[in-house]
Write a protein that holds these residues in place. Structure first.
Motif, PDB file in Angstrom:
ATOM      1  N   GLN A  32     122.594 -86.215 -25.220  1.00 23.69           N
ATOM      2  CA  GLN A  32     121.761 -86.979 -24.276  1.00 23.69           C
ATOM      3  C   GLN A  32     120.298 -86.816 -24.651  1.00 23.69           C
ATOM      4  OE1 GLN A  32     122.926 -85.476 -20.374  1.00 23.69           O
ATOM      5  NE2 GLN A  32     124.330 -87.199 -20.116  1.00 23.69           N
ATOM      6  N   LEU A  33     119.587 -87.942 -24.616  1.00 19.10           N
ATOM      7  CA  LEU A  33     118.157 -87.951 -24.909  1.00 19.10           C
ATOM      8  C   LEU A  33     117.423 -88.444 -23.668  1.00 19.10           C
ATOM      9  CD1 LEU A  33     118.295 -89.670 -28.432  1.00 19.10           C
ATOM     10  CD2 LEU A  33     118.179 -87.221 -27.945  1.00 19.10           C
ATOM     11  N   VAL A  34     116.404 -87.713 -23.245  1.00 22.38           N
ATOM     12  CA  VAL A  34     115.657 -88.079 -22.045  1.00 22.38           C
ATOM     13  C   VAL A  34     114.181 -88.187 -22.389  1.00 22.38           C
ATOM     14  CG1 VAL A  34     115.054 -87.460 -19.685  1.00 22.38           C
ATOM     15  CG2 VAL A  34     117.343 -86.930 -20.572  1.00 22.38           C
ATOM     16  N   GLU A  35     113.653 -89.412 -22.202  1.00 20.39           N
ATOM     17  CA  GLU A  35     112.235 -89.646 -22.463  1.00 20.39           C
ATOM     18  C   GLU A  35     111.416 -89.409 -21.201  1.00 20.39           C
ATOM     19  OE1 GLU A  35     114.397 -93.094 -24.728  1.00 20.39           O
ATOM     20  OE2 GLU A  35     114.514 -92.114 -22.782  1.00 20.39           O
ATOM     21  N   SER A  36     110.163 -89.069 -21.404  1.00 22.23           N
ATOM     22  CA  SER A  36     109.215 -88.931 -20.301  1.00 22.23           C
ATOM     23  C   SER A  36     107.818 -89.155 -20.843  1.00 22.23           C
ATOM     24  CB  SER A  36     109.319 -87.549 -19.647  1.00 22.23           C
ATOM     25  OG  SER A  36     109.019 -86.527 -20.575  1.00 22.23           O
ATOM     26  N   GLY A  37     106.866 -89.349 -19.917  1.00 23.85           N
ATOM     27  CA  GLY A  37     105.475 -89.471 -20.324  1.00 23.85           C
ATOM     28  C   GLY A  37     104.913 -90.871 -20.303  1.00 23.85           C
ATOM     29  N   GLY A  38     105.751 -91.854 -20.036  1.00 24.09           N
ATOM     30  CA  GLY A  38     105.245 -93.211 -19.964  1.00 24.09           C
ATOM     31  C   GLY A  38     104.381 -93.420 -18.736  1.00 24.09           C
ATOM     32  N   GLY A  39     103.750 -94.595 -18.679  1.00 17.85           N
ATOM     33  CA  GLY A  39     102.914 -94.895 -17.527  1.00 17.85           C
ATOM     34  C   GLY A  39     101.979 -96.046 -17.801  1.00 17.85           C
ATOM     35  N   LEU A  40     101.001 -96.183 -16.923  1.00 14.67           N
ATOM     36  CA  LEU A  40      99.997 -97.245 -17.016  1.00 14.67           C
ATOM     37  C   LEU A  40      98.690 -96.631 -17.496  1.00 14.67           C
ATOM     38  CD1 LEU A  40      98.939-100.121 -16.401  1.00 14.67           C
ATOM     39  CD2 LEU A  40      98.516 -99.331 -14.053  1.00 14.67           C
ATOM     40  N   VAL A  41      98.101 -97.251 -18.507  1.00 15.45           N
ATOM     41  CA  VAL A  41      96.852 -96.754 -19.081  1.00 15.45           C
ATOM     42  C   VAL A  41      95.989 -97.938 -19.478  1.00 15.45           C
ATOM     43  CG1 VAL A  41      97.790 -96.596 -21.415  1.00 15.45           C
ATOM     44  CG2 VAL A  41      95.897 -95.101 -20.753  1.00 15.45           C
ATOM     45  N   GLN A  42      94.685 -97.752 -19.452  1.00 12.82           N
ATOM     46  CA  GLN A  42      93.782 -98.802 -19.891  1.00 12.82           C
ATOM     47  C   GLN A  42      93.716 -98.844 -21.412  1.00 12.82           C
ATOM     48  OE1 GLN A  42      90.009 -98.077 -17.890  1.00 12.82           O
ATOM     49  NE2 GLN A  42      90.563 -99.523 -16.276  1.00 12.82           N
ATOM     50  N   ALA A  43      93.368 -99.993 -21.925  1.00 11.41           N
ATOM     51  CA  ALA A  43      93.201-100.137 -23.373  1.00 11.41           C
ATOM     52  C   ALA A  43      92.189 -99.106 -23.874  1.00 11.41           C
ATOM     53  CB  ALA A  43      92.735-101.547 -23.704  1.00 11.41           C
ATOM     54  N   GLY A  44      92.523 -98.508 -25.007  1.00 18.50           N
ATOM     55  CA  GLY A  44      91.699 -97.452 -25.565  1.00 18.50           C
ATOM     56  C   GLY A  44      92.111 -96.066 -25.130  1.00 18.50           C
ATOM     57  N   GLY A  45      92.979 -95.985 -24.155  1.00 15.36           N
ATOM     58  CA  GLY A  45      93.432 -94.704 -23.642  1.00 15.36           C
ATOM     59  C   GLY A  45      94.550 -94.097 -24.464  1.00 15.36           C
ATOM     60  N   SER A  46      95.074 -92.977 -23.961  1.00 12.39           N
ATOM     61  CA  SER A  46      96.106 -92.234 -24.681  1.00 12.39           C
ATOM     62  C   SER A  46      97.252 -91.857 -23.743  1.00 12.39           C
ATOM     63  CB  SER A  46      95.522 -90.941 -25.269  1.00 12.39           C
ATOM     64  OG  SER A  46      94.504 -91.203 -26.194  1.00 12.39           O
TER      65      SER A  46
END
Length: 115
Positions: free
Chosen positions: A2-16
Motif C-alpha cells: 500500500q502506498l499513501v500520499e500526503s502533502g497536497g494542497g492549494l498554493v499560489q503560483a511560485g510557491g512550494s
C-alpha cells in the motif's frame, strides 16, 4: 503493498509543496519509485523517478529544475519537493512503485496552484 500520499494542497503560483509517499513495506525492495500526475481532462503523465538506492534519478522536462525527488528507505518514504509551482502543475499526483514485475499505485493527492 500500500502506498499513501500526503502533502497536497492549494498554493499560489511560485510557491512550494512537499509531497510524501509512505509504503507499507520496505521500499528498498522496490526497484523503482516515482511520481505521476493527472490533470483534469488529460492522461496521466510521468513526473519523476528514482531507483531504490537513489543512484538514478530522472525528471520530465516540464518539471526539471523545479522538482526534486528523493527517498528515505529507513522510513519507507519517498518525497517530491516542488518549487516554483505553476498553474499548469495543478493535478492529482500519484505515487508509484515497481518491484520485479509488479506495479503499485497510491490513491493520489490533489495539488492546486492558483495564478
Amino acid at each position: 503493498v500500500q502506498l499513501v500520499e500526503s502533502g497536497g494542497g492549494l498554493v499560489q503560483a511560485g510557491g512550494s509543496l512537499r509531497l510524501s509517499c509512505t509504503a507499507s513495506e520496505n521500499t528498498f525492495t522496490m526497484n523503482v519509485m516515482g511520481w505521476y500526475r493527472q490533470a483534469p481532462g488529460k492522461q496521466r503523465e510521468w513526473v519523476a523517478v528514482i531507483t531504490n538506492d537513489g543512484g538514478m534519478i530522472n525528471y520530465a522536462d516540464s518539471v526539471k529544475g523545479r522538482f526534486t525527488i528523493s527517498r528515505d528507505n529507513a522510513k519507507n518514504t519517498m518525497y517530491l519537493q516542488m518549487n516554483s509551482l505553476k498553474p499548469e502543475d495543478t493535478a492529482v499526483y500519484y505515487c508509484h512503485a515497481r518491484r520485479a514485475a509488479s506495479w503499485y499505485w497510491g490513491q493520489g493527492t490533489q495539488v492546486t496552484v492558483s495564478s
